[in-house]
Scaffold this motif. Structure first.
Motif, PDB file in Angstrom:
ATOM      1  N   ALA A   1       0.829  -1.211   0.000  1.00  0.00           N
ATOM      2  CA  ALA A   1       0.000   0.000   0.000  1.00  0.00           C
ATOM      3  C   ALA A   1       0.861   1.259   0.000  1.00  0.00           C
ATOM      4  O   ALA A   1       0.501   2.266  -0.605  1.00  0.00           O
ATOM      5  CB  ALA A   1      -0.943  -0.011   1.196  1.00  0.00           C
ATOM      6  N   HIS A   2       1.989   1.195   0.681  1.00  0.00           N
ATOM      7  CA  HIS A   2       2.880   2.354   0.822  1.00  0.00           C
ATOM      8  C   HIS A   2       4.328   1.905   0.665  1.00  0.00           C
ATOM      9  O   HIS A   2       4.647   0.731   0.905  1.00  0.00           O
ATOM     10  CB  HIS A   2       2.712   3.004   2.199  1.00  0.00           C
ATOM     11  CG  HIS A   2       1.296   3.383   2.501  1.00  0.00           C
ATOM     12  ND1 HIS A   2       0.693   4.484   1.953  1.00  0.00           N
ATOM     13  CD2 HIS A   2       0.372   2.790   3.281  1.00  0.00           C
ATOM     14  CE1 HIS A   2      -0.556   4.562   2.387  1.00  0.00           C
ATOM     15  NE2 HIS A   2      -0.783   3.532   3.192  1.00  0.00           N
ATOM     16  N   GLU A   3       5.177   2.822   0.308  1.00  0.00           N
ATOM     17  CA  GLU A   3       6.609   2.537   0.204  1.00  0.00           C
ATOM     18  C   GLU A   3       7.141   2.000   1.531  1.00  0.00           C
ATOM     19  O   GLU A   3       7.991   1.113   1.555  1.00  0.00           O
ATOM     20  CB  GLU A   3       7.373   3.803  -0.204  1.00  0.00           C
ATOM     21  CG  GLU A   3       8.870   3.608  -0.342  1.00  0.00           C
ATOM     22  CD  GLU A   3       9.293   2.670  -1.475  1.00  0.00           C
ATOM     23  OE1 GLU A   3      10.419   2.147  -1.401  1.00  0.00           O
ATOM     24  OE2 GLU A   3       8.503   2.434  -2.407  1.00  0.00           O
ATOM     25  N   ASN A   4       6.616   2.525   2.647  1.00  0.00           N
ATOM     26  CA  ASN A   4       7.053   2.065   3.971  1.00  0.00           C
ATOM     27  C   ASN A   4       6.747   0.594   4.201  1.00  0.00           C
ATOM     28  O   ASN A   4       7.447  -0.071   4.963  1.00  0.00           O
ATOM     29  CB  ASN A   4       6.408   2.897   5.081  1.00  0.00           C
ATOM     30  CG  ASN A   4       6.987   4.293   5.154  1.00  0.00           C
ATOM     31  OD1 ASN A   4       8.036   4.584   4.592  1.00  0.00           O
ATOM     32  ND2 ASN A   4       6.283   5.170   5.842  1.00  0.00           N
ATOM     33  N   ASP A   5       5.685   0.067   3.572  1.00  0.00           N
ATOM     34  CA  ASP A   5       5.381  -1.364   3.699  1.00  0.00           C
ATOM     35  C   ASP A   5       6.495  -2.190   3.056  1.00  0.00           C
ATOM     36  O   ASP A   5       6.925  -3.203   3.607  1.00  0.00           O
ATOM     37  CB  ASP A   5       4.039  -1.702   3.050  1.00  0.00           C
ATOM     38  CG  ASP A   5       2.868  -1.022   3.737  1.00  0.00           C
ATOM     39  OD1 ASP A   5       2.966  -0.721   4.947  1.00  0.00           O
ATOM     40  OD2 ASP A   5       1.858  -0.789   3.052  1.00  0.00           O
ATOM     41  N   TRP A   6       6.945  -1.747   1.884  1.00  0.00           N
ATOM     42  CA  TRP A   6       8.026  -2.440   1.174  1.00  0.00           C
ATOM     43  C   TRP A   6       9.326  -2.372   1.978  1.00  0.00           C
ATOM     44  O   TRP A   6       9.942  -3.403   2.270  1.00  0.00           O
ATOM     45  CB  TRP A   6       8.215  -1.827  -0.213  1.00  0.00           C
ATOM     46  CG  TRP A   6       9.332  -2.420  -1.006  1.00  0.00           C
ATOM     47  CD1 TRP A   6      10.584  -1.894  -1.166  1.00  0.00           C
ATOM     48  CD2 TRP A   6       9.327  -3.640  -1.739  1.00  0.00           C
ATOM     49  NE1 TRP A   6      11.353  -2.707  -1.959  1.00  0.00           N
ATOM     50  CE2 TRP A   6      10.599  -3.791  -2.329  1.00  0.00           C
ATOM     51  CE3 TRP A   6       8.376  -4.625  -1.960  1.00  0.00           C
ATOM     52  CZ2 TRP A   6      10.945  -4.881  -3.117  1.00  0.00           C
ATOM     53  CZ3 TRP A   6       8.717  -5.718  -2.758  1.00  0.00           C
ATOM     54  CH2 TRP A   6       9.983  -5.840  -3.328  1.00  0.00           C
ATOM     55  N   THR A   7       9.733  -1.159   2.340  1.00  0.00           N
ATOM     56  CA  THR A   7      10.999  -1.009   3.058  1.00  0.00           C
ATOM     57  C   THR A   7      10.925  -1.653   4.441  1.00  0.00           C
ATOM     58  O   THR A   7      11.902  -2.236   4.905  1.00  0.00           O
ATOM     59  CB  THR A   7      11.432   0.461   3.176  1.00  0.00           C
ATOM     60  OG1 THR A   7      10.405   1.215   3.825  1.00  0.00           O
ATOM     61  CG2 THR A   7      11.732   1.055   1.808  1.00  0.00           C
ATOM     62  N   GLY A   8       9.766  -1.584   5.079  1.00  0.00           N
ATOM     63  CA  GLY A   8       9.602  -2.213   6.392  1.00  0.00           C
ATOM     64  C   GLY A   8       9.720  -3.717   6.324  1.00  0.00           C
ATOM     65  O   GLY A   8      10.324  -4.351   7.206  1.00  0.00           O
ATOM     66  N   ALA A   9       9.147  -4.323   5.276  1.00  0.00           N
ATOM     67  CA  ALA A   9       9.240  -5.782   5.108  1.00  0.00           C
ATOM     68  C   ALA A   9      10.695  -6.203   4.926  1.00  0.00           C
ATOM     69  O   ALA A   9      11.150  -7.173   5.533  1.00  0.00           O
ATOM     70  CB  ALA A   9       8.390  -6.237   3.927  1.00  0.00           C
ATOM     71  N   ILE A  10      11.426  -5.456   4.116  1.00  0.00           N
ATOM     72  CA  ILE A  10      12.834  -5.788   3.868  1.00  0.00           C
ATOM     73  C   ILE A  10      13.656  -5.617   5.149  1.00  0.00           C
ATOM     74  O   ILE A  10      14.483  -6.472   5.488  1.00  0.00           O
ATOM     75  CB  ILE A  10      13.392  -4.946   2.703  1.00  0.00           C
ATOM     76  CG1 ILE A  10      12.689  -5.382   1.409  1.00  0.00           C
ATOM     77  CG2 ILE A  10      14.910  -5.096   2.592  1.00  0.00           C
ATOM     78  CD1 ILE A  10      12.899  -4.462   0.240  1.00  0.00           C
ATOM     79  N   LYS A  11      13.402  -4.534   5.882  1.00  0.00           N
ATOM     80  CA  LYS A  11      14.124  -4.326   7.148  1.00  0.00           C
ATOM     81  C   LYS A  11      13.827  -5.446   8.138  1.00  0.00           C
ATOM     82  O   LYS A  11      14.725  -5.919   8.837  1.00  0.00           O
ATOM     83  CB  LYS A  11      13.747  -2.972   7.757  1.00  0.00           C
ATOM     84  CG  LYS A  11      14.394  -1.807   7.073  1.00  0.00           C
ATOM     85  CD  LYS A  11      13.966  -0.488   7.709  1.00  0.00           C
ATOM     86  CE  LYS A  11      14.551   0.669   6.929  1.00  0.00           C
ATOM     87  NZ  LYS A  11      14.066   1.964   7.418  1.00  0.00           N
ATOM     88  N   GLN A  12      12.578  -5.897   8.201  1.00  0.00           N
ATOM     89  CA  GLN A  12      12.248  -6.977   9.127  1.00  0.00           C
ATOM     90  C   GLN A  12      12.893  -8.289   8.688  1.00  0.00           C
ATOM     91  O   GLN A  12      13.380  -9.045   9.530  1.00  0.00           O
ATOM     92  CB  GLN A  12      10.745  -7.162   9.278  1.00  0.00           C
ATOM     93  CG  GLN A  12      10.433  -8.220  10.335  1.00  0.00           C
ATOM     94  CD  GLN A  12       8.961  -8.472  10.535  1.00  0.00           C
ATOM     95  OE1 GLN A  12       8.115  -7.655  10.175  1.00  0.00           O
ATOM     96  NE2 GLN A  12       8.652  -9.619  11.117  1.00  0.00           N
ATOM     97  N   ILE A  13      12.900  -8.563   7.401  1.00  0.00           N
ATOM     98  CA  ILE A  13      13.565  -9.776   6.906  1.00  0.00           C
ATOM     99  C   ILE A  13      15.034  -9.755   7.340  1.00  0.00           C
ATOM    100  O   ILE A  13      15.553 -10.747   7.855  1.00  0.00           O
ATOM    101  CB  ILE A  13      13.418  -9.913   5.375  1.00  0.00           C
ATOM    102  CG1 ILE A  13      11.970 -10.269   5.020  1.00  0.00           C
ATOM    103  CG2 ILE A  13      14.404 -10.942   4.809  1.00  0.00           C
ATOM    104  CD1 ILE A  13      11.630 -10.134   3.543  1.00  0.00           C
TER     105      ILE A  13
END
Length: 157
Positions: A88-100
């Protein structure tokens, strides 16, 4: 930790991080056109975003299971796969990668400081070694799918 154990942990860590016989997670998503994150190619059941978020959820679950006897896994398969084809947002993408990345770092730390052969008290025979191999197997499978989708979309080197 004896020398043989150090060697095994080092090799498993390489396997978890990728880059030897398989592309790494970061190689697979490097320079991905953001407009392609949510594209679901014909005859493919999911998008790159859905694969990335699935890796995040499953890896988090295996990490939590490995360290917390009270952990409750998400409901299979509904809660392991995002319904939305795109973040939904760029933060969802970057947040998923940071959590991985942070979950992988935490799992490797656990791997380095555990008896990898000792069955987990709260499991039914699982060990840290088994969980490490499962994470590596699971992630490499889906990383390959990310690359295949990128090839279908003409967005792979």
């Amino acid at each position: 930790m004896d020398n043989q154990h150090k060697i095994i942990v080092a090799e498993i860590t390489k396997l978890l991080l990728g880059g030897s016989a398989h592309a790494s997670f970061h190689d697979a998503i490097k320079d991905l056109d953001p407009k392609l994150r949510g594209v679901q190619p014909q005859n493919m059941p999911y998008s790159i975003w859905q694969l990335v978020d699935h890796i995040r959820i499953a890896q988090w679950d295996m990490l939590q299971f490995s360290k917390d006897a009270d952990h409750k896994s998400p409901k299979w398969p509904d809660e392991y796969w995002p319904k939305e084809s795109a973040p939904a947002h760029e933060n969802d993408w970057t947040g998923a990668i940071k959590q991985i990345d942070s979950d992988m770092d935490e799992f490797i730390e656990l791997l380095e400081h555990s008896d990898i052969y000792q069955p987990l008290e709260h499991g039914d025979g699982q060990t840290i070694l088994r969980e490490a191999l499962q994470i590596a197997d699971h992630n490499s499978y889906h990383i390959g799918e990310i690359i295949a989708i990128r090839r279908i979309l003409n967005d792979w080197k």
